[in-house]
Design an enzyme around this catalytic site. Structure first.
Site, PDB file in Angstrom:
ATOM      1  N   LEU A   1       0.819  -1.209   0.000  1.00 55.30           N
ATOM      2  CA  LEU A   1       0.000   0.000   0.000  1.00 55.30           C
ATOM      3  C   LEU A   1       0.862   1.272   0.000  1.00 55.30           C
ATOM      4  CD1 LEU A   1      -2.888   1.169   0.336  1.00 55.30           C
ATOM      5  CD2 LEU A   1      -2.459   1.171   2.794  1.00 55.30           C
ATOM      6  N   ASP A   2       0.683   2.104  -0.994  1.00 51.87           N
ATOM      7  CA  ASP A   2       1.372   3.392  -1.074  1.00 51.87           C
ATOM      8  C   ASP A   2       2.894   3.254  -1.154  1.00 51.87           C
ATOM      9  OD1 ASP A   2      -1.159   4.485  -0.796  1.00 51.87           O
ATOM     10  OD2 ASP A   2      -0.952   4.778   1.353  1.00 51.87           O
TER      11      ASP A   2
END
Lengths: 300, 300, 300, 300
Positions: free
Chosen positions: C243-244
């Protein structure tokens, strides 16, 4: 020159002892990149960085900058150039090969405001600007202490519009004596004559304290204040005979507001001036700028 | 007007039903702030935000913007103004009280390029620009579909330099009919006559597609390309009778390089134009801009 | 698709009917540029733009992007690729040739916040983003009207963490049906599963509403407000399973101050988000981005 | 101290011999501005600049900074403060009155990297930073020559994590001996103990070489390079006991790209660090910063 700076420059030369830069400008046509890269390959040079630009495909002008690594380059400079001549003639090139380890010799001209000079000296001192600073010339004494603290020769040559010719004669003599390659006008507030400019074509960089073409000429901050602008800027450019009309290298701006008087703008402007000049000089020293007509191609 | 926009505006009015803004310009002297804040206190108003500026202490001009909260303000507008008159006279003030819940009515003028109009409509739609958009006027049909999709009246009034007077007569009639308070020229490529400008003093905002005062007049991107600048910009300003010479509200720039032709600069420039215009209009709608001589004081 | 957009895309294809792009990644060694440029020359292609980068001379990885013009390219795509295979094998290249006139098909995913979608649609509409927008997918109905007003198919697929698998199954089916090449997450607030991501490696672009790696995860503006930062930013990046944490394409920031609450930061942030995403998508569509390990080389 | 600097400071004190600054923080309620401005008016002071901010109307905290001009202020400092006490008690204020002509005494701490120190010294030298630089403390000898060339005392106090207590004891002794009001950590690479920090609450400014909260802790440029960010930044903040978690004063960024290795980022970062630190110190010296919880209100 301070010992650390001497060491920086020496290290730089060692690290780049095989490095060259090939700069080309010619009419566009197919096959240029192939011919050039073959030439380099056949002469044992590896392309490290390459940038090109064409004003207009097929009909325009082609620009190329190649940074190459060629073991054993030192001592073969003339051979390299002489071999390249054949390629160059095929394509009708204007060209040059620069040898990265050959430091260029720079003169800095300054008047009473020292912020740009200071920035250049510190960037040079910390290894950011790689050049021999041969001397600093000023029409005032203000910079002497700073300049001499770096072990750089300082020459005071009084100058104003009444004695321009005499002043420039002395300056040119010094530039020759010190074997100077290029000049940086770090807020040198005198106009140069066409003869002086002609002696260093595309080799004099000036900082103008506005985002040109706004506020060409004198007192840009005063006029910016009068106009009520919300941005002030600075422009580094090569000097030509048209005042503030030479090819622009770099520009930047900072915000001002209604509270900023002309004096405040001057202070804020100093921060832009010094960084815009330092960037322009750095790119010039790295041979990243090609001048074409009255514009610059900057490969950065 | 779309339902969500209607809801935004309604919510805004509810949330600000007690909010007012006091705007003052007067010769500087001690005691102004005290007198004004006492007036507000005695009338049950609490100061929420306050900004002041003096051009020159004791001898200059004093500017003040106060945003206040005054429970039960609606219905007392005239009373408030009438009471303040005494304070104002003591200090020889030019002043105004604005009531935040009274939305101003805006007309947008546009030609064929729609990026600025689009930005304004979307910022309005999402609640960023708080105003009634009364109508959009254009000398072309290009914007009709976009404008009408927002439920806003669109009026096509052909205009060019040969029929300027007739066009403006129709425009002024419409502006009156729609009860318009102010005008935004969102890339409206026609020059306005002095009579038109005089009808809306400091109430017409224009976007000029250069960082003024560089490239005043027509075709700024073409001229920027010719000059070889490294920055292009945009300027929002109030319209006066001197073309592109009105008080500057906001400016911004973006970087370009040697690869960008005039057409590229136009595209890049659109991004600056739309944001610089939207910021200028927003500050104007929030009464953050005071015009003094040919400059703006922007309390943002 | 609106008529003007259709016209833009058609004009683009006509203007670029001889244009290709060669993308290369391989171990660095002397002679690559020469071999590639000879290949192009021998096949009648002229180099229009060329960018290269080497992570580490001699020992590193070499990256090259060449934009070329080759009269009569259409119909010879497979021949070109097949001929290049020999060169590629010599240098152990990962490579691709893209044909500029072959438009890629893009899907946009969105939730309730429409500012990024709007920016993409308008930039596409005005000819800045050159692609076929095949469809827009959303877990809400909010975007339908906007999307359909552009004549683009809109599909509402409810999604949340409890029905992730089912939702993604439907999405993948649609993507296949519409023959989609790549996906832009324009503030699509759902996490994608590894299987979904694996189906489009380096072909999903996301916008994260902070300057990563600050404020990874949920509610970045709220956390930015809590921390009292003076800058807020946005990051466009390729999506990976972390994530990210995927390769960053572009970042930018805007200033905030003590007066800005989390809600204000959100509003200001929208302006950065939309431009950072639009730039990332544009560079991707122009094949300017090479992904290497967890980073991007952006030739812009 | 150089003669020109001495002159700058003297001129500043003369020009500001009647100037004071009133700083207030209290629970919001109606009437504060009125009470304060009446107090100033009755004591012959004219408000020159006024800034206020309320976290939350009626329920929040109110902050005020007023710069005033009061003929004959010198000699009446205690009287002024004593009279204001009554107003302050009515509104439960935390407050201070600063007298602009009373220069604060600053200590600068530095390690081996001198760019931030240099910037501070030059900005001080040219009149931008108005303070007495009482001394410079370093755990290395590198800065001695530079510091002493400005006529400022330099003290070398070896420091590392094993001798932290002893080093800090010596430092505190010096700070007392030199009567220091505040400390600037200009890339001083040692962690301070809670006891040291407690001795100068909100009076130690540090520069962190990243845009916090990204890259808290050591080696931010190395980690920025690893992550492949496109922006690097710097943060000036007050020092608290939580490493890099103190109230942020100012932040800024510069662009980097795939060609910039960690070493290049360090060089680019220096330019941001020095300007972000200099701005923070300037605002602090002008009493423009109020600290509230873990954030700053910056009235600039």
């Amino acid at each position: 020159m301070p010992e650390t700076t001497h060491q920086h420059l020496h290290n730089f030369q060692e690290a780049n002892k095989d490095k060259g830069r090939l700069l080309i400008c010619c009419p566009d046509q197919p096959g240029i990149v192939g011919a050039v890269s073959n030439f380099l390959f056949q002469n044992g040079a590896n392309i490290m960085e390459s940038s090109q630009y064409t004003t207009d495909a097929y009909e325009g002008t082609f620009f190329l900058r190649i940074e190459f690594d060629c073991p054993g380059l030192q001592g073969k400079e003339e051979e390299m150039k002489s071999k390249f001549r054949a390629v160059a003639e095929n394509f009708n090139m204007k060209w040059d090969i620069k040898f990265v380890y050959e430091l260029r010799r720079t003169a800095i001209f300054v008047s009473k405001q020292l912020h740009c000079l200071r920035e250049l000296l510190w960037e040079w001192h910390s290894g950011e600007l790689v050049t021999d600073i041969a001397l600093v010339v000023s029409n005032h004494e203000d910079a002497r202490e700073l300049v001499e603290s770096f072990g750089i020769p300082f020459h005071h040559i009084p100058a104003n519009k009444d004695i321009r010719k005499e002043a420039e004669a002395k300056q040119l003599e010094l530039l020759e004596e010190y074997n100077v390659d290029q000049i940086v006008l770090a807020r040198y507030m005198q106009i140069l004559t066409p003869d002086f400019v002609a002696a260093y074509p595309s080799r004099i960089i000036n900082i103008h304290h506005s985002f040109l073409p706004a506020f060409v000429g004198a007192n840009p901050y005063g006029r910016a204040y009068e106009r009520g602008v919300k941005l002030i800027g600075a422009t580094s450019h090569y000097v030509t005979n048209d005042l503030d009309e030479g090819p622009i290298i770099e520009q930047d701006i900072m915000r001002v507001d209604h509270r900023d008087h002309a004096e405040d703008m001057k202070k804020i402007g100093r921060k832009v001036e010094r960084s815009v000049l330092a960037r322009g000089v750095k790119w010039d020293l790295e041979d990243r700028i090609l001048v074409h007509k009255n514009k610059t191609i900057v490969f950065n």
